[in-house]
Design an enzyme around this catalytic site. Structure first.
Site, PDB file in Angstrom:
ATOM      1  N   CYS A  18     -23.932   4.646 -13.786  1.00 58.62           N
ATOM      2  CA  CYS A  18     -22.919   5.689 -13.630  1.00 58.62           C
ATOM      3  C   CYS A  18     -23.433   7.033 -14.150  1.00 58.62           C
ATOM      4  CB  CYS A  18     -21.647   5.293 -14.365  1.00 58.62           C
ATOM      5  SG  CYS A  18     -20.342   6.535 -14.274  1.00 58.62           S
ATOM      6  N   GLU A  40       0.825  -1.208   0.000  1.00 59.34           N
ATOM      7  CA  GLU A  40       0.000   0.000   0.000  1.00 59.34           C
ATOM      8  C   GLU A  40       0.861   1.260   0.000  1.00 59.34           C
ATOM      9  OE1 GLU A  40      -3.398   0.525  -0.206  1.00 59.34           O
ATOM     10  OE2 GLU A  40      -3.369  -1.581  -0.805  1.00 59.34           O
ATOM     11  N   CYS A  96     -15.649   2.298 -20.502  1.00 61.65           N
ATOM     12  CA  CYS A  96     -17.032   2.235 -20.035  1.00 61.65           C
ATOM     13  C   CYS A  96     -17.811   1.025 -20.561  1.00 61.65           C
ATOM     14  CB  CYS A  96     -17.764   3.521 -20.400  1.00 61.65           C
ATOM     15  SG  CYS A  96     -17.083   4.981 -19.554  1.00 61.65           S
ATOM     16  N   CYS A 143     -11.916   1.934 -14.935  1.00 58.69           N
ATOM     17  CA  CYS A 143     -12.305   3.332 -14.724  1.00 58.69           C
ATOM     18  C   CYS A 143     -11.042   4.180 -14.552  1.00 58.69           C
ATOM     19  CB  CYS A 143     -13.198   3.436 -13.482  1.00 58.69           C
ATOM     20  SG  CYS A 143     -14.007   5.034 -13.292  1.00 58.69           S
TER      21      CYS A 143
END
Length: 360
Positions: free
Chosen positions: A213, A42, A204, A197
């Site tokens: 969306c 992370e 899309c 995305c």
């Protein structure tokens, strides 16, 4: 955090179905998915893409397989394995946090959100991701990928950092979480933002959230999330002295802990060539020749561009004396120290020319 139970998620079920078929399941920090391995990943993934991180991550974990090894290691070695990954404060914070975990938490990463978020380099989203991915704790995340998915799906306009926008996105991040399968959901929303995305030209037609969306419905995918106002990029110039002794040793100095390339070893830097020549006379005792300019090197930072003019100086009088914040770097047997990427490139070029018997 909301006081009552969250509303049913409008996107969790679709994300979980998509992730089971198309998500990323073979990332190195997923096998095994321990708190330490997820924490390191992370931190490395902050402002850095997965493909770039993976080789660094593997080398880092091979050398520092656990928190105590990382905490006990020389800082130079930690920065050496981070060299080229950028944003070096992440590496310094990572080791600082490891030292605190060793000394205050018996070497175990805290399982309390508050204790985890209080460690250097770990904020709300990173702490949430670590606990959600490793223990299924029901904590929201709002990294760049999740932020983009939520801002588009709910058409949240406004620049990052605006208080109202941040509050709204965190509320949505919490409301959209399912009651179960938290680890899978957390990975799913990060994966969707990273692979479908995406910032430019989102895919899309392949998105499991396309039907609901709001950004897609209004054709605003490219506008959302609203970008921060980009600061004007500055151009900085610097002269760096390559003080070469015995065709094998180059003078390096450790930079201050804060600022650009904090804590790394770098060539002595000056605003002008004459300042570099003065340093050679006063510090190295070399005044018989002027430094020789080499081809310029360019490096881009987040907010400015740096043009480096290397100045080569063959030293005959300088002694190879070790100092607290200076060393003579052996090109033939390089020390394991942290080097900025352009400095590593420059030293490798000089070393290659030395080994080939050419005079740079």
């Amino acid at each position: 955090m909301s006081a009552g139970p969250p509303d049913p998620s409008p996107i969790a079920a679709a994300l979980l179905r998509w992730h089971a078929l198309a998500g990323r399941h073979d990332l190195p920090w997923q096998h095994p998915r321990t708190p330490y391995r997820v924490w390191v990943s992370e931190i490395m993934l902050q402002q850095t893409q997965v493909a770039t991180v993976i080789p660094y991550y593997r080398r880092f974990l091979e050398r520092f397989p656990d928190i105590r090894t990382l905490a006990d290691a020389p800082s130079d070695e930690v920065l050496h394995l981070w060299s080229g990954l950028g944003y070096y404060a992440r590496a310094r914070n990572l080791q600082s946090a490891a030292v605190r975990i060793r000394d205050e938490h018996d070497g175990m990463l805290p399982t309390s959100f508050a204790a985890l978020a209080a460690l250097p380099g770990i904020g709300r989203s990173t702490a949430g991701a670590i606990l959600a991915l490793t223990s299924g704790a029901r904590l929201p995340i709002l990294d760049g990928n999740a932020r983009r998915v939520l801002a588009r799906y709910f058409a949240v306009a406004g620049a990052r950092g605006e208080t109202a926008i941040e509050r709204r996105l965190w509320e949505l991040a919490e409301r959209c979480m399912p009651q179960t399968d938290i680890a899978e959901y957390t990975q799913a929303i990060m994966d969707l933002g990273a692979t479908v995305c995406v910032r430019r030209r989102p895919s899309c037609p392949t998105c499991p959230l396309a039907e609901g969306c709001l950004a897609r419905r209004s054709g605003r995918q490219q506008e959302l999330p609203s970008p921060r106002r980009a600061p004007l990029r500055r151009l900085r110039r610097a002269f760096m002295l390559i003080a070469l002794k015995d065709r094998a040793h180059v003078r390096l100095e450790r930079r201050p802990e804060s600022g650009v390339w904090g804590g790394l070893w770098c060539l002595p830097e000056f605003p002008t060539a004459s300042a570099a020549a003065a340093y050679a006379r006063e510090t190295l005792g070399v005044d018989s020749a002027l430094p020789q300019p080499l081809p310029e090197l360019e490096h881009a930072f987040t907010h400015f561009d740096l043009t480096i003019t290397p100045l080569l100086l063959h030293c005959t009088g300088a002694a190879l004396v070790e100092e607290p914040r200076a060393l003579w770097y052996n090109l033939r047997e390089p020390a394991r120290v942290g080097l900025p990427a352009p400095i590593g490139t420059l030293l490798a070029r000089i070393a290659d020319e030395m080994l080939c018997g050419r005079r740079p």
